[in-house]
Design an enzyme around this catalytic site. Structure first.
Site, PDB file in Angstrom:
ATOM      1  CB  SER A 170      28.382 -40.997 -30.936  1.00 16.40           C
ATOM      2  OG  SER A 170      28.931 -39.975 -30.122  1.00 16.40           O
ATOM      3  CE1 TYR A 214      23.467 -39.548 -29.539  1.00 21.22           C
ATOM      4  CE2 TYR A 214      25.613 -39.466 -28.454  1.00 21.22           C
ATOM      5  CZ  TYR A 214      24.832 -39.312 -29.585  1.00 21.22           C
ATOM      6  OH  TYR A 214      25.415 -38.927 -30.780  1.00 21.22           O
TER       7      TYR A 214
END
Length: 259
Positions: A151, A165
Site C-alpha cells: 500500500s 496497517y
C-alpha cells in the site's frame, strides 16, 4: 526475440489470489481469468467464495476455496489441499489483508496484533508453504511469480490512525525485497504492488468522507480502476517482467509524490 503478444501471454498458468472474493483481489482474479489463467481465490467466507467463483467462471477457469489464512492451522490445511490439486503454482498473489483505525492514545493491542498477523505473518507462511509448488512451476526463462499487495500507506505517512496497517504494509514491501533476493535462485520472482485509493469496501469510509480532497491530491485526478491493478498484475506475471524482482510499484496515479 519474444513476440509482442507472447510478452504478456500468461494463458495456461495456475494462480492463487488470497482475499480474492472482493475489492482489489477480485479485480486481479478477474483479470487473470480473462487472460486464460486457471485462478483459485481464497477468503474466509464460503458464501463469498461461491459467489466469486460463479462470477469468475463466466470468463474462464476459476475455483473458490474458503479458509481463514490468519489461522496457521487453517492456512496449513488449505495449502495441503491446494497442493494435492495443483503441484505447480505459477502465480501467487498475496492480497488478503485488513485494516484498523483508532486515535493514537486509544489504539488497542488487539488491533495491532490482528493486522500484523493477517497482513504480514500469514503472507510469509503461506508463501513458505507453497514454495515447493512455486519452484516446481518456475524456469530460468519464465520464473514463478509472487505478487504481494502492499500500500502507499507503507510508503508515505497516512493522515489517519491506521498505525498497524501502515507499518504492516511497509514490512510487506521490505519482506518483498528480502524474499526476492532469497528466492531468485529457485526461479521465483517476488514483487509488490502498492495501491493508492481504489473504490473498495476497505476504502469506502475514507472516500465517502474525503473523496474530493483525495482526488485533488492525486496528479491523475481519479481513483484506481480494475484495469489498472489487473494490468499491473498481468505484467508482473508475464514474460515482460521476467528480469524484474524485488520491486515495489506504486499504483496510485502519482499520489505518493504529492501526499
Amino acid at each position: 526475440m519474444t513476440s509482442k503478444h507472447a510478452l504478456f501471454d500468461i494463458s495456461g498458468k495456475v494462480a492463487l489470489v488470497t482475499g480474492g472474493t472482493r475489492g482489489i483481489g477480485l479485480m486481479i482474479a478477474k483479470g487473470l481469468v480473462q487472460a486464460g489463467v486457471k485462478t483459485y481465490v481464497v477468503s474466509r467466507k464460503a458464501e463469498a467464495c461461491a459467489e466469486a467463483e460463479a462470477e469468475l467462471k463466466q470468463y474462464g477457469e476459476a475455483v473458490g476455496i474458503a479458509a481463514d489464512l490468519s489461522s496457521a492451522e487453517q492456512a496449513n490445511a488449505f495449502a495441503e489441499a491446494f497442493l494435492q490439486r495443483e503441484p505447480q503454482l505459477h502465480i501467487l498473489v498475496n492480497n488478503a489483508g485488513a485494516t484498523w483505525g483508532a486515535r493514537f492514545g486509544e489504539f488497542p493491542e488487539s488491533g495491532w496484533d490482528k493486522i500484523m498477523d493477517i497482513n504480514l505473518k500469514s503472507l510469509f507462511f503461506l508463501t513458505q508453504t507453497l514454495g515447493p509448488a512455486l519452484q516446481a512451476a518456475g524456469t530460468d526463462q519464465d520464473p514463478a511469480r509472487v505478487i504481494n499487495i502492499g500500500s502507499i500507506d507503507g510508503l508515505t505517512s497516512p493522515g489517519y490512525g491506521n498505525y498497524s496497517y501502515s507499518a504492516s504494509k511497509a514490512a510487506v514491501h521490505h519482506l518483498t525485497r528480502h524474499l526476492a533476493a532469497h528466492l531468485a535462485r529457485a526461479n521465483i520472482n517476488v514483487n509488490a504492488i502498492a495501491p493508492g485509493p481504489f473504490e473498495t469496501k476497505m476504502t469506502e469510509f475514507m472516500l465517502k468522507e474525503h473523496a474530493e480532497q483525495i482526488i485533488q491530491t492525486i496528479p491523475r485526478r481519479r481513483t484506481g480502476q480494475a484495469s489498472d491493478v489487473a494490468g499491473t498484475a498481468i505484467f508482473l506475471a508475464s514474460a515482460a517482467s521476467a528480469y524484474i524482482t524485488g520491486t515495489v510499484i506504486p499504483l496510485d496515479g502519482g499520489y505518493s509524490t504529492t501526499r
